[in-house]
Design a protein around this motif. Structure first.
Motif: not given
Length: 618
Positions: A545-565
């Protein structure tokens, strides 16, 4: 005597109404004459929503996780040009994981054939963990037409509207504190969104279904030092977004008395103010000697500008978990300023990605531990198994509000649908005059009420009958004898107006309605645990419920900050190297190593407005 008599008489009337409502609820209504229509904002009819089985639950179970070392190796390969960004989508190191109960705790265990075993704790109380899963209402609509925003392979959002869309305006910060999930001021490049980026991302946020009444959260780094901060708020407001928030350490709001008013005039709605304790000592690990004073001054300036405040707390076991109770007490004593409290257990990413296993075990803090600590540190009874619910339970109320809207409504209500292992909440009511507070579940059967809401939402009745059924459900779940003194069923009208405004904007007075106008205010205490590499559950991030808005789309916060995004996106779209930035713009102030932030003496200037709360020793 007359006053006591009036109270007894009122209670008798309320009990009679509750009894009548209980009997009325049992009257069968028959089959709805008209099938529920599809909504223009949703991808299909409500009956098209996936069932609970779409999200694996229960203990024991097997899920998909990742090998922490494989993820880091994949990320480094992309950063070094040995692989492209698609490597993060395909397989950044996916392995099976077991979620099991052992000695009253819930653990996650996994084995990588290359890097060996990994284990960590998901809950210190298995009963609490299982109850949150049992109360989970199931996922929201599956996303459709979302290739432009959710094309991230194993890291993709697959269900729901989300509740917050996070915008990292800059990776620069005016602090260099611990903990820091993004390692601000320690990477060799600057990444900042400009106005064109922001407008494109905002426009893209409405390009798919289910369309949502989303909360925009400008974050960072420290977003207030972005040169586009105020312009970003104005742009979002001009595009029709009204729930505009900022996550901040508060320094600029404390130092510049007019800045809060400028932000308010630009369209800012509320502020998530980072706070780790109710004293300078309780915040000292952040690297600023007078940080609690800074928060107090910021709160004063924000309140004077009419901005709503949510306290945002990072909790590490053995560091500041003794402060969770005092922080809630502080919030309740300042209920006209503090709207809610969000506790976020430490996420071992960014600055803390490479901590030793011993330190990770020592500082790991779970949502069940949060509920237990609050129960033991507070002066009022607060029961983990009665008073806490998955955050997604709010979506049941959203479903009913959606039913009350015209079929051609442009967007659905805010509907947090976060996985129950990672998002919990406890609603409280507090008397604005006396400060007395209780959990709502003490006198209102929230568990049964949520089941009633599901029945109402699924019935597909007309607006009038839906309102009648909603009122009946409220009354039949209310226990007047257990309600606090001075609280009546009439007060529920204002409480539900507050809850409605939290999830649906209706009319020009929604901000006033959200805060409430009566003697009793609703405050919700949240626990939101973002997943790091060791406790990562790929099935859970599908409902982020907290995706991060980026130039590469909306990425789940947990994935954005831990999976390398984060590292890859920031490198792909970097504004400048750090040295280039310094040559062009100079160095901004960074408060660290126990420094003092220069502010007015809040204790002398504002002796009565921000009330001190003594630390409560559990």
């Amino acid at each position: 005597m007359p006053r006591i008599s009036n109270v007894l008489s009122r209670r008798a009337v309320e009990k009679a109404l509750c009894t009548i409502s209980e009997l009325s609820w049992r009257v069968p209504l028959g089959i709805a004459t008209k099938p529920r229509r599809a909504s223009s904002w949703a991808p299909g009819k409500p009956s098209d929503r996936p069932t609970r089985s779409a999200i694996p639950l229960g203990v024991p179970r097997t899920t998909r996780s990742v090998c922490p070392n494989c993820v880091i190796e994949t990320r480094n390969a992309v950063l070094e040009g040995r692989a492209d960004i698609n490597a993060l989508k395909r397989d950044p190191g996916v392995i099976a994981a077991e979620i099991v109960e052992e000695a009253g705790r819930v653990l996650i265990r996994k084995m990588c054939q290359v890097h060996g075993p990994f284990e960590d704790v998901l809950a210190t109380d298995a009963a609490f963990f299982c109850r949150m899963e049992e109360l989970y209402p199931g996922p929201d609509f599956a996303c459709s037409g979302d290739d432009l925003v959710h094309d991230h392979g194993v890291s993709s959002v697959r269900y729901g509207r989300g509740a917050f869309l996070v915008f990292d305006l800059t990776n620069r910060c005016n602090m260099k504190c611990w903990p820091c999930f993004m390692d601000a001021n320690a990477v060799g490049h600057v990444h900042e969104l400009d106005l064109d980026d922001i407008k494109r991302i905002l426009d893209r946020a409405r390009s798919f279904k289910p369309r949502r009444e989303i909360n925009i959260l400008f974050s960072g780094g420290e977003p207030t030092i972005s040169p586009f901060f105020l312009d970003a708020i104005r742009s979002a407001r001009a595009m029709g977004f009204k729930r505009l928030h900022v996550a901040t350490n508060g320094i600029r709001f404390a130092q510049d008395t007019g800045f809060a008013q400028q932000a308010r005039e630009a369209g800012l709605h509320s502020v998530f103010l980072q706070l780790d304790g109710v004293s300078d000592e309780g915040n000292r690990h952040r690297g600023v000697a007078n940080l609690f004073g800074v928060k107090q001054q910021a709160m004063e300036n924000l309140a004077n500008a009419g901005l709503r405040i949510t306290l945002q707390v990072t909790v590490a076991n053995g560091v500041n978990n003794d402060q969770v109770g005092p922080i809630v007490e502080f919030a309740l004593r300042n209920v006209d300023r503090v709207f809610s409290v969000v506790f976020q257990p430490i996420m071992f990413t960014g600055r803390d990605e490479n901590v030793t296993a011993d330190r990770r075990y020592e500082q790991r803090y779970t949502l069940s531990q949060l509920a237990a600590d609050l129960g033991s540190q507070m002066s009022t009874e607060w029961e983990p198994l009665r008073d806490w619910f998955p955050t997604a339970a709010i979506s049941r109320f959203s479903d009913v509000l959606d039913l009350l809207q015209p079929a051609d409504s442009a967007e659905g209500a805010v509907a947090p649908n976060e996985h129950p292992d990672w998002g919990v909440m406890s609603p409280l009511i507090v008397n604005r005059r006396t400060g007395f507070w209780v959990p709502i579940a003490r006198f209102f059967n929230l568990e049964r009420f949520n089941r009633d809401l599901q029945i109402i939402a699924n019935s597909g009745r007309g607006k009038a009958l839906t309102y009648v059924r909603l009122g009946t459900a409220i009354l039949r779940n209310y226990s007047p004898d257990l309600a606090p003194s001075g609280f009546s069923v009439v007060d529920f009208v204002d409480l539900f107006r507050q809850c409605s405004a939290r999830t649906r904007i209706e009319g020009p007075n929604w901000e006033r309605d959200e805060r409430g106008t009566g003697q009793w205010a609703t405050t919700i205490v949240y626990g939101q645990w973002f997943q790091d590499l060791v406790v990562q559950n790929l099935a859970a991030i599908e409902t982020s419920m907290t995706p991060v808005a980026t130039q590469e789309g909306e990425i789940p916060f947990s994935a954005y900050n831990s999976l390398g995004w984060r590292e890859v996106v920031e490198r792909l779209h970097s504004t400048a190297t750090l040295s280039e930035w310094h040559r062009k713009h100079g160095r901004h102030a960074i408060h660290a190593n126990g420094s003092l932030v220069q502010i007015q003496d809040v204790q002398k200037v504002y002796p009565r407005t921000i009330r001190e709360v003594p630390v409560i020793v559990p």
